[in-house]
Design a protein around this motif. Structure first.
Motif, PDB file in Angstrom:
ATOM      1  N   GLY A   1       0.811  -1.200   0.000  1.00 27.03           N
ATOM      2  CA  GLY A   1       0.000   0.000   0.000  1.00 27.03           C
ATOM      3  C   GLY A   1       0.840   1.243   0.000  1.00 27.03           C
ATOM      4  N   LEU A   2       0.204   2.362   0.240  1.00 29.35           N
ATOM      5  CA  LEU A   2       0.869   3.662   0.282  1.00 29.35           C
ATOM      6  C   LEU A   2       1.068   4.069   1.740  1.00 29.35           C
ATOM      7  N   VAL A   3       2.284   4.443   2.069  1.00 32.06           N
ATOM      8  CA  VAL A   3       2.589   4.842   3.438  1.00 32.06           C
ATOM      9  C   VAL A   3       3.591   5.992   3.406  1.00 32.06           C
ATOM     10  N   GLN A   4       3.538   6.830   4.404  1.00 32.61           N
ATOM     11  CA  GLN A   4       4.493   7.934   4.489  1.00 32.61           C
ATOM     12  C   GLN A   4       5.834   7.440   5.019  1.00 32.61           C
ATOM     13  N   ALA A   5       6.873   8.139   4.671  1.00 33.48           N
ATOM     14  CA  ALA A   5       8.201   7.812   5.193  1.00 33.48           C
ATOM     15  C   ALA A   5       8.166   7.771   6.711  1.00 33.48           C
ATOM     16  N   GLY A   6       8.811   6.769   7.266  1.00 37.33           N
ATOM     17  CA  GLY A   6       8.795   6.577   8.707  1.00 37.33           C
ATOM     18  C   GLY A   6       7.703   5.653   9.181  1.00 37.33           C
ATOM     19  N   GLY A   7       6.778   5.339   8.300  1.00 40.11           N
ATOM     20  CA  GLY A   7       5.662   4.475   8.656  1.00 40.11           C
ATOM     21  C   GLY A   7       6.004   3.001   8.578  1.00 40.11           C
ATOM     22  N   SER A   8       4.973   2.184   8.781  1.00 35.54           N
ATOM     23  CA  SER A   8       5.142   0.733   8.824  1.00 35.54           C
ATOM     24  C   SER A   8       4.096   0.038   7.963  1.00 35.54           C
ATOM     25  N   LEU A   9       4.459  -1.132   7.508  1.00 36.62           N
ATOM     26  CA  LEU A   9       3.531  -2.014   6.797  1.00 36.62           C
ATOM     27  C   LEU A   9       3.915  -3.447   7.135  1.00 36.62           C
ATOM     28  N   ARG A  10       2.935  -4.334   7.061  1.00 34.44           N
ATOM     29  CA  ARG A  10       3.236  -5.757   7.210  1.00 34.44           C
ATOM     30  C   ARG A  10       2.739  -6.490   5.974  1.00 34.44           C
ATOM     31  N   LEU A  11       3.672  -7.130   5.305  1.00 34.60           N
ATOM     32  CA  LEU A  11       3.332  -7.951   4.157  1.00 34.60           C
ATOM     33  C   LEU A  11       3.103  -9.387   4.607  1.00 34.60           C
ATOM     34  N   SER A  12       2.206 -10.054   3.909  1.00 38.13           N
ATOM     35  CA  SER A  12       1.936 -11.464   4.174  1.00 38.13           C
ATOM     36  C   SER A  12       2.104 -12.259   2.892  1.00 38.13           C
ATOM     37  N   CYS A  13       2.517 -13.486   3.038  1.00 33.77           N
ATOM     38  CA  CYS A  13       2.626 -14.390   1.898  1.00 33.77           C
ATOM     39  C   CYS A  13       2.017 -15.711   2.327  1.00 33.77           C
ATOM     40  N   ALA A  14       0.874 -16.031   1.757  1.00 32.67           N
ATOM     41  CA  ALA A  14       0.171 -17.260   2.107  1.00 32.67           C
ATOM     42  C   ALA A  14       0.446 -18.322   1.054  1.00 32.67           C
ATOM     43  N   ALA A  15       0.835 -19.504   1.509  1.00 32.62           N
ATOM     44  CA  ALA A  15       1.087 -20.619   0.598  1.00 32.62           C
ATOM     45  C   ALA A  15      -0.173 -21.473   0.493  1.00 32.62           C
ATOM     46  N   SER A  16      -0.350 -22.057  -0.677  1.00 33.42           N
ATOM     47  CA  SER A  16      -1.583 -22.809  -0.924  1.00 33.42           C
ATOM     48  C   SER A  16      -1.636 -24.115  -0.163  1.00 33.42           C
ATOM     49  N   ARG A  17      -0.500 -24.650   0.175  1.00 31.95           N
ATOM     50  CA  ARG A  17      -0.496 -25.893   0.927  1.00 31.95           C
ATOM     51  C   ARG A  17       0.823 -26.031   1.659  1.00 31.95           C
ATOM     52  N   ARG A  18       0.803 -26.852   2.643  1.00 33.77           N
ATOM     53  CA  ARG A  18       2.005 -27.085   3.418  1.00 33.77           C
ATOM     54  C   ARG A  18       2.776 -28.224   2.790  1.00 33.77           C
ATOM     55  N   THR A  19       4.066 -28.025   2.567  1.00 30.64           N
ATOM     56  CA  THR A  19       4.907 -29.080   2.030  1.00 30.64           C
ATOM     57  C   THR A  19       5.689 -29.725   3.160  1.00 30.64           C
ATOM     58  N   ALA A  20       6.109 -30.971   2.937  1.00 27.65           N
ATOM     59  CA  ALA A  20       6.852 -31.692   3.953  1.00 27.65           C
ATOM     60  C   ALA A  20       8.106 -30.916   4.327  1.00 27.65           C
ATOM     61  N   GLY A  21       8.309 -30.702   5.613  1.00 26.09           N
ATOM     62  CA  GLY A  21       9.502 -30.026   6.074  1.00 26.09           C
ATOM     63  C   GLY A  21       9.410 -28.525   6.029  1.00 26.09           C
ATOM     64  N   ASN A  22       8.361 -27.991   5.440  1.00 27.64           N
ATOM     65  CA  ASN A  22       8.169 -26.544   5.312  1.00 27.64           C
ATOM     66  C   ASN A  22       9.228 -25.905   4.427  1.00 27.64           C
ATOM     67  N   ASN A  23       8.778 -25.178   3.442  1.00 26.73           N
ATOM     68  CA  ASN A  23       9.698 -24.536   2.513  1.00 26.73           C
ATOM     69  C   ASN A  23      10.419 -23.371   3.173  1.00 26.73           C
ATOM     70  N   ALA A  24      11.684 -23.205   2.831  1.00 28.58           N
ATOM     71  CA  ALA A  24      12.341 -21.935   3.115  1.00 28.58           C
ATOM     72  C   ALA A  24      11.653 -20.867   2.259  1.00 28.58           C
ATOM     73  N   MET A  25      11.554 -19.664   2.795  1.00 25.24           N
ATOM     74  CA  MET A  25      10.823 -18.614   2.108  1.00 25.24           C
ATOM     75  C   MET A  25      11.669 -17.356   2.059  1.00 25.24           C
ATOM     76  N   GLY A  26      11.390 -16.542   1.048  1.00 27.37           N
ATOM     77  CA  GLY A  26      12.130 -15.303   0.934  1.00 27.37           C
ATOM     78  C   GLY A  26      11.265 -14.189   0.390  1.00 27.37           C
ATOM     79  N   TRP A  27      11.739 -12.977   0.591  1.00 25.12           N
ATOM     80  CA  TRP A  27      11.132 -11.773   0.014  1.00 25.12           C
ATOM     81  C   TRP A  27      12.182 -11.088  -0.862  1.00 25.12           C
ATOM     82  N   PHE A  28      11.750 -10.703  -2.038  1.00 31.28           N
ATOM     83  CA  PHE A  28      12.567  -9.918  -2.954  1.00 31.28           C
ATOM     84  C   PHE A  28      11.758  -8.690  -3.345  1.00 31.28           C
ATOM     85  N   ARG A  29      12.419  -7.721  -3.929  1.00 27.66           N
ATOM     86  CA  ARG A  29      11.686  -6.542  -4.387  1.00 27.66           C
ATOM     87  C   ARG A  29      12.298  -6.001  -5.665  1.00 27.66           C
TER      88      ARG A  29
END
Length: 123
Positions: free
Chosen positions: A9-37
């Motif tokens: 979303g749109l936020v002013q400098a100094g503000g905060s946001l929380r991003l979420s990433c929901a996976a469609s299913r759980r894989t054995a051992g749980n996947n390592a996850m990352g964020w890129f931009r």
């Protein structure tokens, strides 16, 4: 595995946001996850990553101390809490999951990618 990123979303400098990433299913051992931009006119870059168990986290120097990655495996969701946002954090943020061997900051070691969510930080 399908990934759905949200929370941008749109936020002013100094503000905060929380991003979420929901996976469609759980894989054995749980996947390592990352964020890129990808900022306007720039290549996609590593932001943060977390191991499958959540015990290890990794950050780009540019976000260290301001961003926190976490995961809730019961919800198949990874979060990126972003604080003290700066205009240079403006970008489309992508989440990704690794199926096996993985280097946190290396794009090609991730197997699944979400569609991206736009973060705009105004000055």
């Amino acid at each position: 595995v399908q990934l759905q990123a949200s929370g941008g979303g749109l936020v002013q400098a100094g503000g905060s946001l929380r991003l979420s990433c929901a996976a469609s299913r759980r894989t054995a051992g749980n996947n390592a996850m990352g964020w890129f931009r990808r900022a306007p006119g720039k290549e996609r870059e590593f932001v943060s990553a977390i191991s499958g168990s959540g015990g290890n986290t990794y950050y780009a120097d540019s976000v260290k101390g301001r961003f926190t990655i976490s995961r809730d495996n019961s919800r198949n969701t990874v979060y990126l809490q972003m604080t003290s946002l700066k205009p240079e954090d403006t970008a489309v943020y992508f989440c990704a999951a690794a199926r096996g061997a993985w280097n946190p900051a290396v794009e090609y070691t991730y197997d699944y990618w979400g569609q991206g969510t736009l973060v705009t930080v105004s000055s």
